[in-house]
Design a protein around this motif. Structure first.
Motif, PDB file in Angstrom:
ATOM      1  N   MET A   1       0.853  -1.190   0.000  1.00 16.23           N
ATOM      2  CA  MET A   1       0.000   0.000   0.000  1.00 16.23           C
ATOM      3  C   MET A   1       0.891   1.243   0.000  1.00 16.23           C
ATOM      4  O   MET A   1       1.804   1.352   0.819  1.00 16.23           O
ATOM      5  CB  MET A   1      -0.898  -0.008   1.242  1.00 16.23           C
ATOM      6  CG  MET A   1      -1.851   1.160   1.318  1.00 16.23           C
ATOM      7  SD  MET A   1      -2.946   1.024   2.744  1.00 16.23           S
ATOM      8  CE  MET A   1      -3.922   2.502   2.539  1.00 16.23           C
ATOM      9  N   PRO A   2       0.648   2.208  -0.896  1.00 22.73           N
ATOM     10  CA  PRO A   2       1.505   3.404  -0.962  1.00 22.73           C
ATOM     11  C   PRO A   2       1.311   4.277   0.267  1.00 22.73           C
ATOM     12  O   PRO A   2       0.264   4.242   0.921  1.00 22.73           O
ATOM     13  CB  PRO A   2       1.020   4.105  -2.230  1.00 22.73           C
ATOM     14  CG  PRO A   2      -0.367   3.627  -2.440  1.00 22.73           C
ATOM     15  CD  PRO A   2      -0.399   2.209  -1.943  1.00 22.73           C
ATOM     16  N   PRO A   3       2.305   5.110   0.587  1.00 21.32           N
ATOM     17  CA  PRO A   3       2.162   6.016   1.723  1.00 21.32           C
ATOM     18  C   PRO A   3       1.066   7.057   1.475  1.00 21.32           C
ATOM     19  O   PRO A   3       0.685   7.328   0.340  1.00 21.32           O
ATOM     20  CB  PRO A   3       3.538   6.688   1.812  1.00 21.32           C
ATOM     21  CG  PRO A   3       4.454   5.870   0.962  1.00 21.32           C
ATOM     22  CD  PRO A   3       3.608   5.224  -0.067  1.00 21.32           C
ATOM     23  N   ARG A   4       0.588   7.629   2.552  1.00 22.76           N
ATOM     24  CA  ARG A   4      -0.319   8.765   2.451  1.00 22.76           C
ATOM     25  C   ARG A   4       0.410   9.933   1.775  1.00 22.76           C
ATOM     26  O   ARG A   4       1.620  10.098   1.943  1.00 22.76           O
ATOM     27  CB  ARG A   4      -0.778   9.161   3.851  1.00 22.76           C
ATOM     28  CG  ARG A   4      -1.947  10.133   3.889  1.00 22.76           C
ATOM     29  CD  ARG A   4      -2.219  10.566   5.323  1.00 22.76           C
ATOM     30  NE  ARG A   4      -2.621   9.487   6.176  1.00 22.76           N
ATOM     31  CZ  ARG A   4      -3.870   9.083   6.385  1.00 22.76           C
ATOM     32  NH1 ARG A   4      -4.853   9.693   5.744  1.00 22.76           N
ATOM     33  NH2 ARG A   4      -4.147   8.101   7.208  1.00 22.76           N
ATOM     34  N   LEU A   5      -0.305  10.747   1.020  1.00 27.65           N
ATOM     35  CA  LEU A   5       0.319  11.827   0.266  1.00 27.65           C
ATOM     36  C   LEU A   5       0.047  13.181   0.906  1.00 27.65           C
ATOM     37  O   LEU A   5      -1.088  13.503   1.269  1.00 27.65           O
ATOM     38  CB  LEU A   5      -0.210  11.841  -1.173  1.00 27.65           C
ATOM     39  CG  LEU A   5       0.310  12.972  -2.079  1.00 27.65           C
ATOM     40  CD1 LEU A   5       1.822  12.870  -2.271  1.00 27.65           C
ATOM     41  CD2 LEU A   5      -0.400  12.951  -3.427  1.00 27.65           C
ATOM     42  N   TRP A   6       1.113  13.981   1.034  1.00 27.50           N
ATOM     43  CA  TRP A   6       1.014  15.405   1.372  1.00 27.50           C
ATOM     44  C   TRP A   6       1.407  16.166   0.116  1.00 27.50           C
ATOM     45  O   TRP A   6       2.567  16.239  -0.251  1.00 27.50           O
ATOM     46  CB  TRP A   6       1.952  15.738   2.525  1.00 27.50           C
ATOM     47  CG  TRP A   6       1.856  17.153   3.038  1.00 27.50           C
ATOM     48  CD1 TRP A   6       2.185  18.296   2.367  1.00 27.50           C
ATOM     49  CD2 TRP A   6       1.420  17.577   4.332  1.00 27.50           C
ATOM     50  NE1 TRP A   6       1.983  19.399   3.152  1.00 27.50           N
ATOM     51  CE2 TRP A   6       1.517  18.987   4.378  1.00 27.50           C
ATOM     52  CE3 TRP A   6       0.973  16.896   5.465  1.00 27.50           C
ATOM     53  CZ2 TRP A   6       1.171  19.719   5.515  1.00 27.50           C
ATOM     54  CZ3 TRP A   6       0.627  17.630   6.586  1.00 27.50           C
ATOM     55  CH2 TRP A   6       0.723  19.022   6.605  1.00 27.50           C
ATOM     56  N   ASP A 293       5.940   6.456  -6.608  1.00 28.96           N
ATOM     57  CA  ASP A 293       6.143   5.557  -5.475  1.00 28.96           C
ATOM     58  C   ASP A 293       6.875   4.292  -5.916  1.00 28.96           C
ATOM     59  O   ASP A 293       7.804   3.824  -5.241  1.00 28.96           O
ATOM     60  CB  ASP A 293       4.793   5.206  -4.854  1.00 28.96           C
ATOM     61  CG  ASP A 293       4.933   4.357  -3.609  1.00 28.96           C
ATOM     62  OD1 ASP A 293       5.744   4.704  -2.728  1.00 28.96           O
ATOM     63  OD2 ASP A 293       4.226   3.337  -3.506  1.00 28.96           O
ATOM     64  N   GLU A 294       6.494   3.738  -7.063  1.00 28.87           N
ATOM     65  CA  GLU A 294       7.153   2.527  -7.558  1.00 28.87           C
ATOM     66  C   GLU A 294       8.600   2.801  -7.958  1.00 28.87           C
ATOM     67  O   GLU A 294       9.491   1.972  -7.698  1.00 28.87           O
ATOM     68  CB  GLU A 294       6.363   1.973  -8.748  1.00 28.87           C
ATOM     69  CG  GLU A 294       4.998   1.404  -8.354  1.00 28.87           C
ATOM     70  CD  GLU A 294       4.103   1.134  -9.546  1.00 28.87           C
ATOM     71  OE1 GLU A 294       3.136   0.367  -9.389  1.00 28.87           O
ATOM     72  OE2 GLU A 294       4.354   1.698 -10.639  1.00 28.87           O
TER      73      GLU A 294
END
Length: 324
Positions: A1-6, A293-294
């Motif tokens: 699961m990708p991190p949360r985005l800011w 992200d990848e």
């Protein structure tokens, strides 16, 4: 699961016809800062847009309006704050910093590309840095709890912000001149000075600031964003790099504005053809190209490091800068 985005900076059209629902292209759980004005907007223009966007976000139901850091990571919704890309919409009145803060503005640039009463911009030939008014502006931003942002500012203006601020400053959407020599990109000295304040540099996905502006360069822009992240991490450390993609939902409008008034920009903007941006789907998502992200995972960044880059670093700085 990708991190949360800011997402520290993106743009809707600065028009009453803007559609707040476009922002739902970002994943739920994202924090995003949306521009509500730059040098072309009056105080009244920017206030009207802030109020319109707030009304429409509340009516939509998928957004949470940000007041404190606790609001920046909502489950099942998108956290929404605003920014000003120039001090012009303050109308010369520093008391308006608090007025805009009350409407959700959490970051502000003293200058956008060109000199104004606060200081110099990145396209100015003569760089005299912040003025006395600009110094007072940075102090007021500190006092109210708004990020002082050096993006679009001149080198000396950015260094002056770092010297004056008593809390972390940011570069919300700026890349590194050492990798691509464009006046909108920042020097290593600017980056170090920002990091020394505890601040964060948000890497953007704009083609002309990455050196990959052809429409077919989507994958190359992602790889170039990763290059700038790697460079920044090696220069100032993983705790001081983030993402401010500068994605423009108003891309057609902005390109038309450049074509109609090229004197407000420079050949460094116009010689590459229409600007290209990196959409939110290319940061995360199920795509036909590797996402950012990848790519960062392939380049060896751990889950903890990617969490810091995509969300944690700006969140940490916000805790130090924002006021309850």
């Amino acid at each position: 699961m990708p991190p949360r985005l800011w997402e520290q900076h993106c743009c809707l059209p600065l028009l009453p016809t803007a559609d707040i629902a476009e922002l739902a292209r970002y994943p739920l759980g994202t924090y995003m800062s949306v521009n509500i004005g730059y040098s072309a907007q009056s105080t009244e223009d920017a206030l009207a847009l802030a109020r319109q966007f707030r009304r429409e976000a509340l009516a939509d139901g998928r957004f949470r309006l940000v007041e404190t850091v606790a609001d920046t990571a909502p489950e099942g919704r998108i956290a929404l704050a605003f920014d000003l890309e120039d001090s012009g919409p303050l109308g010369g009145d520093l008391d308006n910093v608090e007025l805009f803060h009350d409407l959700g503005v959490r970051s502000l640039l003293p200058t956008y590309n060109h000199v104004n009463p606060a200081g110099c911009g990145c396209l100015d030939k003569e760089d005299t840095g912040l003025t006395a008014h600009g110094r007072d502006l940075v102090r007021r931003l500190n006092a109210v709890g708004v990020f002082a942002d050096g993006s679009h500012c001149s080198v000396r203006t950015g260094l002056d912000i770092a010297a004056i601020t008593s809390v972390p400053m940011i570069y919300s959407h700026s890349n590194f001149a050492a990798l691509w020599d464009h006046p909108r990109n920042i020097t290593d000295d600017q980056a170090r000075a920002c990091a020394d304040t505890g601040g964060v540099i948000g890497i953007n996905g704009v083609g002309i600031f990455l050196g990959h502006n052809d429409p077919g360069d989507r994958a190359a822009r992602i790889e170039a964003m990763a290059d700038h992240i790697v460079y920044g991490v090696e220069l100032v450390g993983v705790d001081h790099i983030g993402v401010g993609s500068d994605y423009s939902f108003d891309g057609d409008q902005f390109n038309a504005e450049i074509a109609a008034a090229p004197e407000n920009f420079s050949e460094d903007y116009t010689r590459y053809g229409p600007l290209q941006w990196t959409p939110p789907e290319d940061l995360f998502g199920d795509n036909d190209i590797p996402t950012l992200d990848e790519v960062l995972t392939r380049r060896g960044f751990t889950a903890a490091e990617r969490t810091a880059l995509f969300h944690g670093n700006f969140a940490r700085a916000a805790i130090q800068v924002w006021r309850a």
